[in-house]
Design an enzyme around this catalytic site. Structure first.
Site, PDB file in Angstrom:
ATOM      1  N   ASP A  54      -2.436  -3.703   4.269  1.00  0.00           N
ATOM      2  CA  ASP A  54      -1.195  -3.012   3.915  1.00  0.00           C
ATOM      3  C   ASP A  54      -0.339  -3.801   2.931  1.00  0.00           C
ATOM      4  O   ASP A  54       0.409  -3.193   2.163  1.00  0.00           O
ATOM      5  CB  ASP A  54      -0.372  -2.739   5.181  1.00  0.00           C
ATOM      6  N   ASP A  72       0.843  -1.196   0.000  1.00  0.00           N
ATOM      7  CA  ASP A  72       0.000   0.000   0.000  1.00  0.00           C
ATOM      8  C   ASP A  72       0.881   1.249   0.000  1.00  0.00           C
ATOM      9  O   ASP A  72       1.904   1.312   0.692  1.00  0.00           O
ATOM     10  CB  ASP A  72      -0.897  -0.011   1.237  1.00  0.00           C
ATOM     11  N   GLU A  94      -2.201  -6.902   7.636  1.00  0.00           N
ATOM     12  CA  GLU A  94      -2.407  -5.584   8.232  1.00  0.00           C
ATOM     13  C   GLU A  94      -1.266  -5.343   9.223  1.00  0.00           C
ATOM     14  O   GLU A  94      -1.103  -6.084  10.189  1.00  0.00           O
ATOM     15  CB  GLU A  94      -3.760  -5.507   8.942  1.00  0.00           C
ATOM     16  N   ARG A  95      -0.482  -4.316   8.952  1.00  0.00           N
ATOM     17  CA  ARG A  95       0.693  -4.026   9.783  1.00  0.00           C
ATOM     18  C   ARG A  95       0.335  -2.998  10.850  1.00  0.00           C
ATOM     19  O   ARG A  95      -0.258  -1.962  10.563  1.00  0.00           O
ATOM     20  CB  ARG A  95       1.816  -3.502   8.893  1.00  0.00           C
ATOM     21  N   GLU A 114       2.237   2.932   3.124  1.00  0.00           N
ATOM     22  CA  GLU A 114       3.401   2.365   3.799  1.00  0.00           C
ATOM     23  C   GLU A 114       4.717   2.927   3.277  1.00  0.00           C
ATOM     24  O   GLU A 114       5.768   2.625   3.828  1.00  0.00           O
ATOM     25  CB  GLU A 114       3.402   0.834   3.638  1.00  0.00           C
TER      26      GLU A 114
END
Length: 632
Positions: A380, A345, A411-412, A348
Site C-alpha cells: 500500500d 496506492d 502493507e496497511r 488507499e
C-alpha cells in the site's frame, strides 16, 4: 402525335457537392484552427462537416442546422454569430436557394446565388463541378497546399510515414535499431527495456501522460504496428523491427549520427550544408510525413511537423546529453540529484469509505509530506528515489526522471480487513508476495485496537495470534497504530527518516536477479543498489504469466501444513511435478517414498520437512498426480 424525343436516363443536371458552402467554409476553418492548436474538438467539427455534406437542402439560418447529426448548441451558436457578422458586412440577400438553375436551354449551367448566406463570394465567376469539389470539400490532409499542387502537377506520390523527431515513434525505432546492431544480441526487446532505452531519445514520457491528456509517448507504438514498421509477438510482448521499419530506422539513425558528428566538430565545421543535404535526401525518399492523428484515436494525438523541421531541429538540451551518456552513468544517482518520494496506492484514496481515505490524504498534506498516488501491484505504501530533472524550455512539465525503489514497503491492515483476509486466504498470499517482491524491509501497519476487533467474525485472540505470527514466524516488522491519524504520522516519520538516511547515498540500479547484492542498513549511507520502480511494479503483477516452477509452488502450498518456506525448499530439489514424481518412482518401497523429503531443510532454523509425509501419507500418489495432469 408529338414526335418522340430520346429518353434521357439519370440526372438531367449535376448536383452541387454541398448546398451550404458558406457554413461548410466556416466549419472547415474552425476545424483547421482546432487542429493547429492540438484540440480534440477538431474531430467534432469534422463530424459536423460530414453531416453537412450529406444534407441535400439549403439551410435558411444556423438554427435549422440542429436537425443534423453532430450539430449541437455550441456549433449552431458559432455559425449564427458568423452569419450575423457576414450579413452586416455584405448585406442581407434572398435565402431561398443556394444554386439557381439557369433558364437557358439545356439547364446545365449553374449560377451562384444572389444572397450571401449560402455562397462565400458573389463576385467571382461560378466554379465548375470539379473546382467546387476541390475548394469546398473538407481537407483531410495535413499538408493541403502541397497535396493540391501535386494534384495539379500530375500523379500524387504515396507518402511514407516518418515520425516526428524526438517523438515516441522516433525514439522506439531508434532504440530497436540500436538493439538490432548489437553483435550476438537479441533482435527483439520487451516493453520495459524498450521504454528505458527509448526514453532518453524522446521529449515526452513513456509512462506519465501530459496534463490534460491520456496519451503517452508509448501510444505511438500502435501507429508503428499499424504502419508495418514494428512487429509485436509473444506474451509477454516482444517488439522487433520489420524490413520496412529497419530501412526507415537506418535512415533516421544516419541523420542522428550526422548531427552528432556536426555538434562534435563545432560551429565552424561547415556542418550546416551536410545537414541540409541529408535532410533533402531523406525528404526525397520519404516524400512527406503522415500525422499520427490520421490513425485511430488510441494512437498518439500529437501531430507531426514537416520533415524539414523535424530533422533540422537540434537536441542540444538535457535530453540530448542523456542520449550520449553511457549505461553506467544512467544507472547511478549521485547524492543531491534525487528526492525521496512517498508512493501511495490509489486503492488507499478511492473507493470504500471516502471520508476515512480522504482523511489520510489530508493528514499527509497537513504534515508536509510529498507523495504521489499511483497503482501499486503489491503493498500500500513505498518510497522511491526520484531523479531531479530540470525543466525543458517549451514544455509544460519537466521530463520524467528515473525512479529507484527503496527497500521499504508497507502493507496497511485494519482489524476488519485483517479478519476478512484471514478468512478468504488473502492474508497468507499477501505475505508470500511481499516476501517475493524484491524489497528487503516489509512492514505490516496494523490499524485499530482491541475495541475494533470485538465485533468481528473471528475471535480477538485469533487476530492477535496472526499478528504475532507475522512478526515472529514470517519476519515482518509490525507497527500497531490506533487510527488513520497515527498511520499518517508514522508515514510522515518514516519519510523523514528515509530522507535523512539516503541523503548522502549513491544509488545504483540493479535487476531482480541481483536481489542478494542489495546493501544493508549500515551501507546505506555510502552506496546501495536498488530496483527501478517500473521493474518492481511489473514483477509484482498478481496475474502475470507464470513459469511451471511458480505454478508448482502455488499448488504445493494448497496442501495442508505446507508453508511457503517448505514449498521453496522442495522446489530447490524438485522444480517441477515431473521431477518429483520421477524421484518417487525410483523409490523401491513405500517407506523410502515417505522418507524422500525428510532430508530437506527449510527456513532460518533449518528444520526438516519430515512432518509433511507423516500427515500426508497419500501425498505422492494423489496430490502430485493431479498436479502433473494439470501440465500435460
Amino acid at each position: 402525335m408529338p414526335s418522340s424525343e430520346p429518353v434521357r436516363f439519370g440526372r438531367k443536371r449535376p448536383l452541387p457537392p454541398c448546398p451550404n458552402p458558406l457554413f461548410l467554409q466556416w466549419l472547415t476553418e474552425l476545424r483547421d484552427e482546432a487542429k493547429e492548436k492540438g484540440l480534440k474538438i477538431q474531430y467534432t467539427y469534422q463530424k459536423a462537416i460530414n453531416s453537412l455534406n450529406k444534407y441535400p437542402l439549403p439551410l435558411q439560418n444556423a438554427k435549422e442546422a440542429k436537425i443534423l447529426q453532430n450539430f449541437g448548441d455550441g456549433i449552431c451558436r458559432i455559425l449564427e454569430e458568423k452569419l450575423q457578422r457576414h450579413s452586416r458586412e455584405k448585406g442581407p440577400g434572398p435565402p431561398e436557394a443556394t444554386w439557381i438553375q439557369n433558364s437557358e436551354p439545356g439547364g446545365s449551367r449553374l449560377d451562384p446565388p444572389a444572397g450571401p448566406i449560402h455562397c462565400p463570394s458573389t463576385a467571382a465567376p461560378p466554379p465548375g463541378p470539379a473546382e467546387r469539389s476541390n475548394r469546398l470539400a473538407p481537407s483531410k490532409k495535413k499538408n493541403g497546399d502541397e497535396d493540391e499542387g501535386r494534384q495539379r502537377g500530375g500523379a500524387r506520390r504515396k507518402r511514407e510515414y516518418v515520425p516526428q523527431r524526438r517523438s515516441g515513434g522516433h525514439a522506439v525505432l531508434l532504440a530497436l535499431y540500436r538493439q538490432s546492431q548489437v553483435p550476438d544480441g537479441r533482435s527483439y526487446m520487451f516493453k520495459l527495456e524498450l521504454q528505458a532505452e527509448a526514453q532518453p531519445l524522446c521529449d515526452k514520457s513513456f509512462t506519465v501522460p501530459d496534463p490534460g491528456s491520456k496519451y503517452t509517448a508509448w501510444s505511438s507504438v500502435s501507429t508503428l504496428i499499424q504502419k508495418n514498421l514494428v512487429l509485436k509477438t509473444h506474451s509477454p510482448a516482444r517488439y522487433s523491427l520489420t524490413e520496412e521499419g529497419l530501412a526507415l530506422a537506418r535512415r533516421l539513425a544516419a541523420v542522428e549520427q550526422e548531427e552528432e558528428d556536426e555538434e562534435a566538430a563545432g560551429p565552424g565545421g561547415g556542418g550546416e550544408d551536410g545537414r541540409r543535404r541529408e535532410r533533402q535526401e531523406l525528404e526525397d525518399d520519404c516524400a512527406g510525413v503522415v500525422d499520427l492523428t490520421e490513425s485511430d484515436e488510441d494512437d498518439e494525438t500529437a501531430g507531426c511537423a514537416t520533415l524539414t523541421d523535424d530533422v533540422g531541429s537540434s537536441s542540444g538540451g538535457p535530453q540530448g546529453s542523456r542520449t550520449t551518456s553511457g549505461n553506467a552513468d544512467r544507472d547511478v544517482l549521485a547524492p543531491g540529484t534525487y528526492e525521496i518520494l512517498l508512493c501511495v496506492d490509489f486503492i488507499e484514496t478511492t473507493g470504500g469509505s471516502q471520508h476515512r481515505k480522504q482523511e489520510l490524504v489530508k493528514e499527509l498534506q497537513r504534515n508536509g509530506v510529498r507523495f504521489d498516488v499511483r497503482k501499486l501491484n503489491v503493498g500500500d505504501f513505498l518510497w522511491v528515489a526520484r531523479e531531479n530533472m530540470a525543466p525543458v524550455p517549451g514544455q509544460l512539465r519537466a521530463p520524467a526522471g528515473r525512479e529507484l525503489v527503496l527497500d521499504y514497503i508497507i502493507e496497511r491492515k485494519r482489524m476488519d480487513d485483517l479478519c476478512g483476509s484471514i478468512i478468504d486466504g488473502r492474508f497468507r498470499e499477501q505475505k508470500f508476495r511481499l516476501k517475493r517482491c524484491g524489497l528487503r524491509k516489509p512492514i505490516y501497519l496494523v490499524e485499530g485496537g482491541s475495541t475494533a476487533a470485538s465485533h468481528l467474525s473471528l475471535p480477538e485472540a485469533t487476530l492477535q495470534q496472526a499478528i504475532v505470527n507475522t512478526q515472529v514466524v514470517d519476519g515482518f516488522f509490525v507497527k500497531r497504530v490506533q487510527d488513520v491519524r497515527e498511520s499518517a504520522a508514522y508515514l510522515t516519520v518514516m519519510t523523514r527518516h528515509l530522507t535523512k538516511l539516503y541523503q548522502n547515498c549513491t544509488l545504483s540500479r540493479r535487476s531482480r536477479e541481483q536481489e542478494g547484492d542489495a546493501a544493508s542498513d549500515e551501507e546505506a549511507t555510502a552506496s546501495c543498489s536498488l530496483m527501478s520502480f517500473a521493474e518492481f511494479n511489473h514483477g509484482a503483477v498478481k496475474n502475470k504469466c507464470q513459469t511451471v516452477r511458480e505454478v508448482f509452488a502455488r499448488q504445493l502450498m494448497q496442501i495442508s501444513g505446507l508453508s511457503g518456506d517448505k514449498a521453496a525448499a522442495i522446489l530447490q530439489h524438485y522444480s517441477t511435478p515431473y521431477s518429483l514424481l520421477s524421484a518417487y518412482d525410483r523409490c523401491s518401497s513405500e517407506a523410502e517414498k515417505e522418507k524422500l523429503l525428510s532430508c530437506i531443510r527449510y527456513g532460518k532454523l533449518q528444520r526438516f520437512v519430515v512432518s509433511l509425509n507423516c500427515r500426508n501419507s497419500n501425498f505422492n500418489q494423489e496430490d502430485l498426480s493431479s498436479f502433473d495432469s494439470g501440465f500435460t
